[in-house]
Scaffold this active site. Structure first.
Site, PDB file in Angstrom:
ATOM      1  N   CYS A 130      70.201 -10.835 -38.915  1.00  0.00           N
ATOM      2  CA  CYS A 130      69.365 -12.032 -38.704  1.00  0.00           C
ATOM      3  C   CYS A 130      70.023 -13.097 -37.821  1.00  0.00           C
ATOM      4  O   CYS A 130      69.398 -13.628 -36.895  1.00  0.00           O
ATOM      5  CB  CYS A 130      68.973 -12.631 -40.047  1.00  0.00           C
ATOM      6  SG  CYS A 130      70.346 -12.804 -41.191  1.00  0.00           S
ATOM      7  N   HIS A 243      68.074 -20.078 -41.274  1.00  0.00           N
ATOM      8  CA  HIS A 243      69.483 -20.175 -40.878  1.00  0.00           C
ATOM      9  C   HIS A 243      69.641 -21.190 -39.735  1.00  0.00           C
ATOM     10  O   HIS A 243      68.745 -21.345 -38.903  1.00  0.00           O
ATOM     11  CB  HIS A 243      69.990 -18.836 -40.346  1.00  0.00           C
ATOM     12  CG  HIS A 243      70.161 -17.768 -41.380  1.00  0.00           C
ATOM     13  ND1 HIS A 243      70.005 -17.968 -42.729  1.00  0.00           N
ATOM     14  CD2 HIS A 243      70.496 -16.452 -41.239  1.00  0.00           C
ATOM     15  CE1 HIS A 243      70.240 -16.835 -43.368  1.00  0.00           C
ATOM     16  NE2 HIS A 243      70.537 -15.896 -42.487  1.00  0.00           N
TER      17      HIS A 243
END
Ligand code: A2P
Length: 345
Positions: A130, A243
């Site tokens: 990711c 994130h």
């Protein structure tokens, strides 16, 4: 897209699995059928899809016989256990785990960066880590204009990277701490609520953890730049699902901030978020549920004439995982590349 495709989600009940369901519905993916697979624990339960209740099945040897594309997000060991069966059944596996990412026969794909690498797939296509996807989407457009020589990145990674259960645990931890109770630590080695810690993956002989080395090796593979210098520090923070990354880029000559901003303004998959007067820049709460990687705080590195600094946030479950996988599936349909070419797994 005229071809209709039979899809299975392996890991349908997980954080990424449920997002895959949502994306297949909202993006009008050309589905002929959809099968939901998980472990024995979930067999018999149902999930909603386009207003219908779909039954979840426990994965078994016959699960993939009538399937064209498997979107797998059930962890590396489950992917390894079923890859051969999937490919031999004639389906293409788009795998969200790290199991096959560095296998030279397996394309590692971010559609905004290296869409043509799917052309040579042999039944398995890997979805990158990711943090790597989010970084790549943001810096690739700059790299196209002037080659990046070195990347130094620090990540601020949310609980979602450890799955649906970990996200719940952070909420439970917060409540426990507020109640003066011992916080539960089943998904993480330490409490994450009101805390942060360096990423809890195994550390190598050079002092880098596995997550950091994924950023190094996967970025090199996706960019087809085996020599690219990358150094990463990955940190888990008590954010639920997006994130953030602080990125320092070094070029061979100065890269103007104005030019970088102009490029990123129209880059695919990127949204520029910068209000310098209001001190408003990308935040995980704004990135949550969005497809784009939010980029801002683009500035000259005052410590290096050829350096640029930027800050980004992206939804780890969406572009960092499920959305990228669905985009790969859409790419396969567009290129008429659905079906396995019998990889050696
Ligand atoms: P289940 O809910 O039945 O355990 P997350 O990443 O959010 O933790 O989700 C993991 C996903 O992977 C879930 O859908 C989970 O299903 C699935 N899963 C975990 N282990 C297996 C397994 N051995 N076989 C099939 N699915 C699995």
């Amino acid at each position: 897209m005229s071809q209709k495709v039979r899809v299975a989600i392996l890991g349908a009940t997980g954080a990424v699995g449920t997002e895959l369901l949502e994306l297949l519905a909202s993006r009008q993916f050309p589905l002929a059928s959809l099968k939901l697979l998980a472990s024995e624990r979930s067999a018999g339960k149902t999930l909603d899809f386009r207003g219908e209740s779909l039954l979840i099945e426990a994965v078994n040897e016959r699960s993939f016989q009538d399937v064209d594309i498997v979107l797998a997000s059930a962890g590396g060991s489950t992917s390894k256990a079923w890859a051969k069966t999937i490919v031999e059944s004639g389906a293409t596996m788009i795998d969200n785990s790290s199991a096959f990412r560095m296998n030279p026969e397996v394309p590692l794909v971010v559609p905004e960066i290296n869409p043509d690498s799917v052309d040579n797939h042999r039944g398995i296509i890997a979805n990158p880590n990711c943090t790597t996807i989010l970084l790549g989407v943001a810096i690739w457009p700059l790299h196209q204009v002037q080659a990046i020589e070195r990347v130094v990145v620090s990540t601020y990674q949310s609980a979602s990277g450890a799955g649906a259960r970990a996200m719940e645990e952070v909420k439970e931890q917060a409540q426990a701490i507020l109640d003066n109770r011992q916080p539960p630590t089943n998904s993480f080695p330490y409490p994450l609520a009101f805390n942060l810690f360096p990423h809890n993956t195994p550390i190598n002989g050079q002092g880098y953890c596995e997550e950091e080395m994924k950023m190094v090796n996967e970025t090199r593979k996706i960019f087809a730049c085996p020599e690219l210098r990358v150094s990463a520090t990955c940190v888990r923070v008590p954010v639920l699902r997006a994130h953030s990354e602080s990125v320092n880029l070094e070029f061979s000559q100065p890269f103007s901030v104005v030019k970088a901003r102009e490029i990123l303004q129209s880059a695919p998959g990127v949204k520029l978020v910068e209000d310098w007067d209001a001190n408003y820049f990308p935040m995980p709460i704004d990135a949550t549920g969005r497809d784009e990687v939010l980029v801002g705080r683009i500035r000259q590195d005052i410590s290096h004439p050829n350096g640029l600094e930027l800050w980004l946030c992206g939804d780890q479950i969406r572009k960092g995982a499920a959305l990228n996988a669905v985009q790969i599936a859409e790419l396969l349909v567009k290129k008429n590349l659905v079906g396995s070419r019998l990889a050696t797994v």
